[in-house]
Design a protein around this motif. Structure first.
Motif, PDB file in Angstrom:
ATOM      1  N   SER A  90      19.843 -16.262  51.739  1.00 40.83           N
ATOM      2  CA  SER A  90      19.805 -16.870  53.064  1.00 40.83           C
ATOM      3  C   SER A  90      18.460 -16.596  53.726  1.00 40.83           C
ATOM      4  O   SER A  90      17.561 -15.998  53.128  1.00 40.83           O
ATOM      5  CB  SER A  90      20.954 -16.305  53.907  1.00 40.83           C
ATOM      6  N   ARG A  95      31.903 -15.355  49.212  1.00 41.70           N
ATOM      7  CA  ARG A  95      30.583 -15.928  49.477  1.00 41.70           C
ATOM      8  C   ARG A  95      29.679 -14.799  49.979  1.00 41.70           C
ATOM      9  O   ARG A  95      29.881 -14.282  51.075  1.00 41.70           O
ATOM     10  CB  ARG A  95      30.688 -17.038  50.515  1.00 41.70           C
ATOM     11  N   ALA A 117      25.962 -13.575  50.993  1.00 38.05           N
ATOM     12  CA  ALA A 117      24.610 -13.989  51.388  1.00 38.05           C
ATOM     13  C   ALA A 117      23.666 -12.796  51.321  1.00 38.05           C
ATOM     14  O   ALA A 117      24.030 -11.681  51.701  1.00 38.05           O
ATOM     15  CB  ALA A 117      24.628 -14.563  52.799  1.00 38.05           C
ATOM     16  N   SER A 158      27.510 -10.546  54.211  1.00 34.66           N
ATOM     17  CA  SER A 158      26.051 -10.703  54.223  1.00 34.66           C
ATOM     18  C   SER A 158      25.412  -9.351  53.934  1.00 34.66           C
ATOM     19  O   SER A 158      25.755  -8.352  54.580  1.00 34.66           O
ATOM     20  CB  SER A 158      25.566 -11.225  55.577  1.00 34.66           C
ATOM     21  N   SER A 166      28.980 -17.104  55.221  1.00 32.98           N
ATOM     22  CA  SER A 166      29.282 -16.081  54.218  1.00 32.98           C
ATOM     23  C   SER A 166      30.545 -15.312  54.573  1.00 32.98           C
ATOM     24  O   SER A 166      30.993 -15.304  55.722  1.00 32.98           O
ATOM     25  CB  SER A 166      28.114 -15.094  54.097  1.00 32.98           C
ATOM     26  N   ASN A 179      25.010 -14.287  57.924  1.00 36.97           N
ATOM     27  CA  ASN A 179      25.055 -15.730  57.691  1.00 36.97           C
ATOM     28  C   ASN A 179      26.461 -16.242  58.004  1.00 36.97           C
ATOM     29  O   ASN A 179      27.445 -15.731  57.460  1.00 36.97           O
ATOM     30  CB  ASN A 179      24.688 -16.022  56.234  1.00 36.97           C
TER      31      ASN A 179
END
Length: 473
Positions: A407, A375, A377, A454, A451, A448
């Protein structure tokens, strides 16, 4: 062809060797005297510290204010952590320190100071009997030359021996530093804890002032008022130099959408700024005066020479080897429990402890994370619109990253892009940096919270943008 050396050349060579030998000998002696002087200076400094702290011996614990029973003291590893003789300031093994920040109101103690009884508000008092609202496990590791800091949210839901399920910040009230250390160890898979440090709010402000304040970026306007304890927070957004009381306002503010997690992120920002600005050899020489200023507000089972070795190690540690993590977890859902909690993720905690604290676990297998599962961001700090970071996203997608989202912008304008390993996965952060070809990897939890990585986009991206656009065509 054989070249014969003449006696004159031999004599010349012999003289050169003798001269070099003499020079090296002088260098060697000079080096020995230099180290001797450093050693004597260190001894003088520690002696001065001992004098400043009531003329105690190097291995005594003049800052320990809690009286631990033998059973409580046994919770902590008593093995030596620093060297002997001229090596007294050298850290000799990895050591885990549990640091607790205390907020203690007059209503929290059984016998508050008499001068507080007539007040119409609840002031902070100089005690260690309150909630541990700040909790850090810090690993100083001379083998990897790293310092790793793990922030544990105050509302973490956990089992407390003899007290059932509670928020972890209450363990200090229930059983002091020993019960807190035991609870933290159990939460983190049995990791050993060597020493503890408790400092209350009054001490934090004095410590910041003793260090000369700190320059930090306040991410947004912060305003809060609690007349019941005379807590007034009024900060404007922007980069500024803050003295102790203002830093406390920044550290204590938690009245936004992220609550205590946002506060932890700001604590990490302040910690990094303090480390970069204050943790240096000069601080080591001023340690006696600093400790003398805050000693009544600190409780620790560290000895004088252990304090010197830890500060010395910190001053010598490369700033890129300082990592700041946060306990993996999530906010509890509304009505899920009788109170709001931070719910720890056990498997993620095991992974974090194995990778960063040397925990041995048969249940954890190291794995290479597929970029498609990460993930990622994007937090833009340049103030531009979303269109200007599309080439960056396209480059990541081309490299196999599929779970990318934009984000909230990063408030502080950055010169250099920060690639933040939010969950401590520095390898994945390095892979992204290699993919992009720019940016600085940081292992911290300021990105974030949803995440894995990031990317806080800085001005250096604007210099790279045209090249990325051309590559995409």
């Amino acid at each position: 062809m054989t070249i014969q050396r003449t006696s004159a050349e031999d004599n010349k060579s012999a003289k050169a060797k003798a001269k070099a030998k003499g020079k090296n000998s002088r260098k060697s002696k000079s080096g020995r005297w230099l180290w001797f002087a450093v050693g004597m200076g260190g001894i003088a400094m520690v002696s001065g510290m001992a004098g400043a702290l009531l003329a105690v011996s190097w291995d005594s614990k003049p800052l320990q204010q809690a009286e631990l029973s033998a059973k409580e003291a046994a919770v902590f590893d008593s093995d030596r952590i620093s060297g002997n003789g001229f090596q007294f300031s050298q850290l000799t093994r990895p050591v885990n320190i549990l640091v607790m920040g205390m907020s203690v109101l007059s209503s929290d103690v059984q016998n508050p100071p008499s001068e507080t009884k007539e007040l119409r508000y609840l002031p902070q008092v100089n005690s260690f009997d309150g909630l541990a609202d700040v909790m850090l496990l810090i690993k100083f590791d001379p083998e990897t030359k790293k310092i790793v800091m793990l922030s544990i949210p105050r509302d973490t839901r956990t089992e407390v021996e003899g007290h059932g399920i509670k928020k972890i910040n209450a363990t200090n009230v229930d059983g002091g530093p020993a019960l807190t250390a035991k609870t933290v160890s159990n939460l983190l898979g049995g990791v050993g804890i060597d020493r503890y440090v408790r400092i209350n709010v009054l001490g934090v402000a004095k410590l910041i002032d003793a260090l000369g304040g700190v320059t930090v970026y306040v991410p947004k306007d912060m305003k809060y008022q609690d007349d019941s304890q005379h807590l007034y927070i009024n900060l404007k957004a922007g980069k500024q130099h803050l003295e102790g009381n203002k830093v406390l306002q920044l550290l204590r503010f938690r009245h936004d959408e992220l609550g205590d997690i946002g506060r932890i992120q700001r604590q990490q920002m302040v910690l990094r700024a303090l480390i970069e600005q204050s943790l240096n050899p000069k601080t080591l020489t001023e340690l006696p005066q600093i400790l003398n200023t805050v000693k009544e507000h600190i409780d620790t089972n560290l000895s004088v020479e252990e304090l010197v070795s830890l500060v010395g190690f910190g001053a010598r540690t490369n700033r890129s080897n300082m990592q700041m993590l946060m306990l993996p977890g999530r906010f509890s859902e509304k009505n899920e429990y009788d109170a709001s909690y931070w719910i720890p993720y056990k498997r993620a905690i095991t992974k974090l402890m194995v990778q960063n604290f040397g925990l041995e676990s048969a249940s954890f297998d190291s794995e290479i994370i597929n970029p498609a599962r990460l993930r990622v961001a994007i937090q833009d700090s340049t103030g531009g619109d979303r269109s200007q970071i599309r080439p960056l996203i396209a480059a990541l997608e081309q490299a196999g990253y599929r779970n990318i989202f934009i984000s909230q912008p990063w408030g502080e304008p950055l010169e250099t892009t920060h690639i933040v390993a939010q969950q401590g996965d520095s390898d994945s952060a390095e892979s992204i940096r290699n993919t992009l070809g720019f940016g600085e990897v940081r292992v911290e939890s300021t990105g974030n919270i949803g995440s894995d990585i990031s990317i806080q986009v800085g001005k250096d991206w604007l210099l790279q943008k045209a090249m990325f656009e051309n590559t995409a065509r």
